[in-house]
Design an enzyme around this catalytic site. Structure first.
Site, PDB file in Angstrom:
ATOM      1  N   TRP A 129      -4.664   3.751   5.698  1.00 60.91           N
ATOM      2  CA  TRP A 129      -5.692   2.702   5.610  1.00 60.91           C
ATOM      3  C   TRP A 129      -6.871   3.042   6.502  1.00 60.91           C
ATOM      4  CZ3 TRP A 129      -5.103   0.402   1.375  1.00 60.91           C
ATOM      5  CH2 TRP A 129      -3.859   0.000   0.912  1.00 60.91           C
ATOM      6  N   LYS A 136      -0.664 -10.083   3.720  1.00 56.72           N
ATOM      7  CA  LYS A 136       0.392  -9.523   4.556  1.00 56.72           C
ATOM      8  C   LYS A 136       0.977 -10.572   5.505  1.00 56.72           C
ATOM      9  CE  LYS A 136      -0.580  -5.325   2.979  1.00 56.72           C
ATOM     10  NZ  LYS A 136      -1.812  -4.651   3.349  1.00 56.72           N
ATOM     11  N   ASP A 184      -9.267  -3.626  11.641  1.00 56.80           N
ATOM     12  CA  ASP A 184      -8.550  -4.016  10.435  1.00 56.80           C
ATOM     13  C   ASP A 184      -7.209  -4.576  10.916  1.00 56.80           C
ATOM     14  OD1 ASP A 184      -6.958  -4.195   8.189  1.00 56.80           O
ATOM     15  OD2 ASP A 184      -7.311  -2.145   7.487  1.00 56.80           O
TER      16      ASP A 184
HETATM   17  C1  LIG Z   1      -2.742  -3.577   2.708  1.00 62.49           C
HETATM   18  C2  LIG Z   1      -3.727  -3.069   3.677  1.00 62.49           C
HETATM   19  C3  LIG Z   1      -5.070  -2.832   3.312  1.00 62.49           C
HETATM   20  C4  LIG Z   1      -5.571  -2.998   1.901  1.00 62.49           C
HETATM   21  O1  LIG Z   1      -5.670  -4.306   1.551  1.00 62.49           O
HETATM   22  P1  LIG Z   1      -6.228  -4.753   0.117  1.00 62.49           P
HETATM   23  O2  LIG Z   1      -6.474  -6.209   0.314  1.00 62.49           O
HETATM   24  O3  LIG Z   1      -5.152  -4.428  -0.867  1.00 62.49           O
HETATM   25  O4  LIG Z   1      -7.466  -3.987  -0.145  1.00 62.49           O
HETATM   26  C5  LIG Z   1      -5.928  -2.404   4.297  1.00 62.49           C
HETATM   27  N1  LIG Z   1      -5.525  -2.220   5.561  1.00 62.49           N
HETATM   28  C6  LIG Z   1      -4.247  -2.427   5.946  1.00 62.49           C
HETATM   29  C7  LIG Z   1      -3.856  -2.212   7.373  1.00 62.49           C
HETATM   30  C8  LIG Z   1      -3.311  -2.845   5.007  1.00 62.49           C
HETATM   31  O5  LIG Z   1      -2.043  -3.069   5.384  1.00 62.49           O
END
Ligand SMILES: *Cc1c(COP(=O)(O)O)cnc(C)c1O
Length: 358
Positions: free
Chosen positions: A100, A191, A167
């Site tokens: 990511w 998540k 993030d």
């Molecule tokens: C799942 C995830 C993403 C991507 O998320 P989307 O909403 O599917 O674009 C980005 N960063 C992390 C750390 C993730 O776990």
């Protein structure tokens, strides 16, 4: 309803209370005689949900004055681009701790001068790089606090001499965060705070408006601050469930209490991984994630992997397969994953051990 121990990485387990509130609101939203997915997003009933949700974010995370909380579409993946477009003028540095992080960096590279100041790619992202120095001549430093795929986590708020962007898709609301240390925090809801469909963005207002490039209206954070996340139609259902999830977080006693629960759950599973001769953890011990617990069959037992999957599945375990890029096992123990689920997985590992050792 059939009992499933849901260890999915995302979308993932949500509090039953939030799911039940969603079911009710799908039938009749606040006595309007309409479903939550049928009402106008300009109605006062809907606006009350938006307000409550924003307030809960601010209250639970203790967000200081001068920050905005936004709910947008496009996933965390679109935020990779948003961040660079809105903040990158000269240079930006990234900590490359996984896929990511790498994807975030790729988007920034498409916008301007962005580079990784440290990477753990040499050991399949199984640790968090240390000892790097954050340059002071950059527009921002980007980190991924929890690496969902590899099970590593930056569990403390780091000191950063420049704008810190994080993030936090997979560990937001899992512990208290000192938001004042960050310029911007973003993540997908799916998540730890809701279903797929919306992202949260916590942005310090005064970092915006500093880049010289043209920003398309929809990709300018200021558009959404001004429009209070309703410049265009927001992802109403996803926001509704997120609001209910935050109410649940608050009812648990807030983030200190949630953190304790998460630490306890993770300790139960990591202890078993370390004790059980059939399994071994893959992340560096000091960087182990409290949200995504990754492990494999120990040396000499590799051939039992498929058998353990089947064995665990039979006992109700769902979603313990590691990400397709790394293999092995991953149990995601997000906020709403109950301790009983972790205990059931541990019991399963112990039963399996008895079958295969003398
Ligand atoms: C799942 C995830 C993403 C991507 O998320 P989307 O909403 O599917 O674009 C980005 N960063 C992390 C750390 C993730 O776990």
């Amino acid at each position: 309803m059939k009992k499933a121990y849901n260890f999915n990485a995302g979308p993932c387990v949500l509090p039953r209370e939030a799911v039940n509130a969603a079911i009710e609101a799908l039938k009749d939203f606040k006595g309007t005689g309409m479903s939550v997915i049928e009402v106008s997003h300009r109605s006062k009933e809907w606006e009350a949900v938006m307000d409550e949700c924003r307030s809960l974010w601010k209250e639970i995370l203790n967000i200081p004055e001068g920050y905005s909380v936004l709910f947008l579409g496009g996933g965390a993946s679109l935020q990779f681009l948003y961040v660079a477009m809105n903040l990158l003028e000269n240079k930006a540095a990234y900590l490359e701790t996984g896929v990511w992080a790498k994807k975030a960096l790729k988007e920034a590279k498409g916008i301007g001068n962005a580079y990784a100041i440290a990477s753990s790619a040499d050991k399949t992202y199984s640790y968090i790089p240390k000892g790097y120095e954050i340059p002071t001549d950059i527009d921002y430093f980007h980190i991924t606090t929890n690496n969902t795929i590899y099970g590593t986590e930056i569990k403390e708020d780091i000191d950063c001499p420049v704008n810190l962007v994080a993030d936090m898709s997979s560990d937001i609301m899992s512990r208290p965060v000192d938001v004042s240390k960050y310029a911007l925090i973003y993540g997908g809801a799916q998540k730890n705070v809701g279903p797929a469909g919306t992202v949260f963005v916590i942005v310090k207002n005064d970092i915006l408006g500093k880049v010289s490039r043209y920003l398309p209206t929809m990709l300018d954070y200021r558009t959404h601050i001004e429009g209070e996340s309703m410049f265009n139609t927001p992802p109403v259902f996803s926001i509704f469930v997120m609001n209910e999830t935050l109410k649940w977080v608050k009812a648990q006693g807030g983030l200190e209490a949630i953190k304790k629960m998460n630490e306890e759950k993770a300790a139960i599973l990591y202890n078993e991984i370390d004790r059980n001769p059939l399994f071994r953890g893959t992340a560096a011990v000091e960087d182990r994630s409290l949200m995504n617990i990754c492990f494999v069959m120990a040396e000499g037992y590799e051939n039992l992997q498929d058998e353990f999957f089947a064995f665990a599945k039979e006992r109700g375990m769902v979603g313990i397969k590691g990400h397709r890029s790394v293999g092995g096992f991953r149990a995601s123990t997000y906020n709403a994953c109950p301790k009983e689920a972790v205990e059931a997985l541990v019991a399963c590992m112990q039963e399996f051990e008895k079958l295969h050792t003398k």
